[in-house]
Design an enzyme around this catalytic site. Sequence first.
Site, PDB file in Angstrom:
ATOM      1  CD  GLN A   1      -5.440  -1.919 114.172  1.00 24.72           C
ATOM      2  OE1 GLN A   1      -5.903  -3.033 113.992  1.00 24.72           O
ATOM      3  NE2 GLN A   1      -4.218  -1.579 113.775  1.00 24.72           N
TER       4      GLN A   1
ATOM      5  CE1 TYR B   1      -6.144   1.852 111.703  1.00 23.17           C
ATOM      6  CE2 TYR B   1      -4.968   0.079 110.603  1.00 23.17           C
ATOM      7  CZ  TYR B   1      -4.988   1.364 111.112  1.00 23.17           C
ATOM      8  OH  TYR B   1      -3.869   2.135 111.028  1.00 23.17           O
TER       9      TYR B   1
ATOM     10  CD  GLU C   1      -0.127  -5.312 112.588  1.00 20.26           C
ATOM     11  OE1 GLU C   1      -0.693  -5.500 113.680  1.00 20.26           O
ATOM     12  OE2 GLU C   1      -0.707  -4.847 111.602  1.00 20.26           O
TER      13      GLU C   1
END
Length: 392
Positions: A132, A134, A250
């Site tokens: 990821q 982010y 999540e």
Amino acid sequence: MTYPRTQGSTTDWTRMDDAAFRAAVREFFARHYPENLRYASARLRLDEVRDWYATLSEHGWIAPSWPQEYGGMGLDPGKHVIFVEEQEAHGVARVPDHGIIMVGPLLIQEGTDEQRARYLPRILSGEEIWCQGYSEPGAGSDLANVRTAAVRDGDDYIVNGQKTWSTLAQDGTHMFMLVRTDQDAKKQEGISFLLVDMTTPGITVRPMKTLAGHEEFCEVFFDDVRVPAANIVGEVNRGWSIAKALLTFERLFLGSPKLAQSALSRLGTLAVLTGQNDDPVFRERFAGLEMDVADLNALYRHFSGIVKAGGKLGPDISLQKIYGTETFSRIADAIVEIAGTGAMIGGRAPLGDDGFDVLAAFYNARPATIYGGTNEIQRNIVATAVLDLPRR
């Protein structure tokens, strides 16, 4: 290595009642999951769980929530919750699952036919592992502040910037990331969702060693990285809504009672080993923590019940993440406090027949209140989106 391409489960799980499904999942884990990997004290690396990933893939169990037509089990949200609960109960370690739980569902819903054909089979087989992109320096929980820039150049974007806290990026073959494609737009706008091959020239991955001595997180640097424009998912400059949708579900599992329950059990064991169990002051403290965990379980049943009924989680799911991680942290602190000199030893302290890893829960509790959006940010969400308090 040859990667088998799974065709997904052929069982129609929707016809099975929840109790029978739970029993089937429990039996599968008991039969197939390696005993030596149960209840790992730290996040396992790809090489440690590659065989387990392959086992799940070969049986069509690697992607519980994906539709069967795309190679998944086709579980409804309720059965997916049961699947995760049984994973946690058996101590099943997470495989590198960003591709499974985030990229795959996103491409199924928002991707093009070409993107689905290109990426989904390789996610299922384990041929491609996703990480990821982010958080950035200055844009952690407040992801709308991302500054990594993607500038259009013909059929490509040129990407420059930095991502941080990318879990196990050193094992990833691909990254899904948020990039700023419009420098002049408001901060929640002008953000796009981009898929990047980690072998592209100009990408540098730098692992970061944690307090526990593990290299679980990485910094990733992008220096004039050329990425095909076809790797944008959804509309250009509309990636913010995609990112928010991925984080909501999540947070249910980030606030799962599993960690707190496991830590409470460890605290009880340590209390017996150290003689603290005979101390009425400790017993009162332990009873309070037991009630906290019971409350956490009740909160989790509330939110998981919404999912099981086919409903959508709202901003109040942040309460689960806050209470779950902070309850775990309080119990981890108690373990360290009653361990005495054992808390000064990394690894197994000489307590009991097999020793006792005093610091494992403490180390794991430190980042738990940070990842998935810090608890301070979660409180802001609750204040403004749930309690309707004014913004300053």
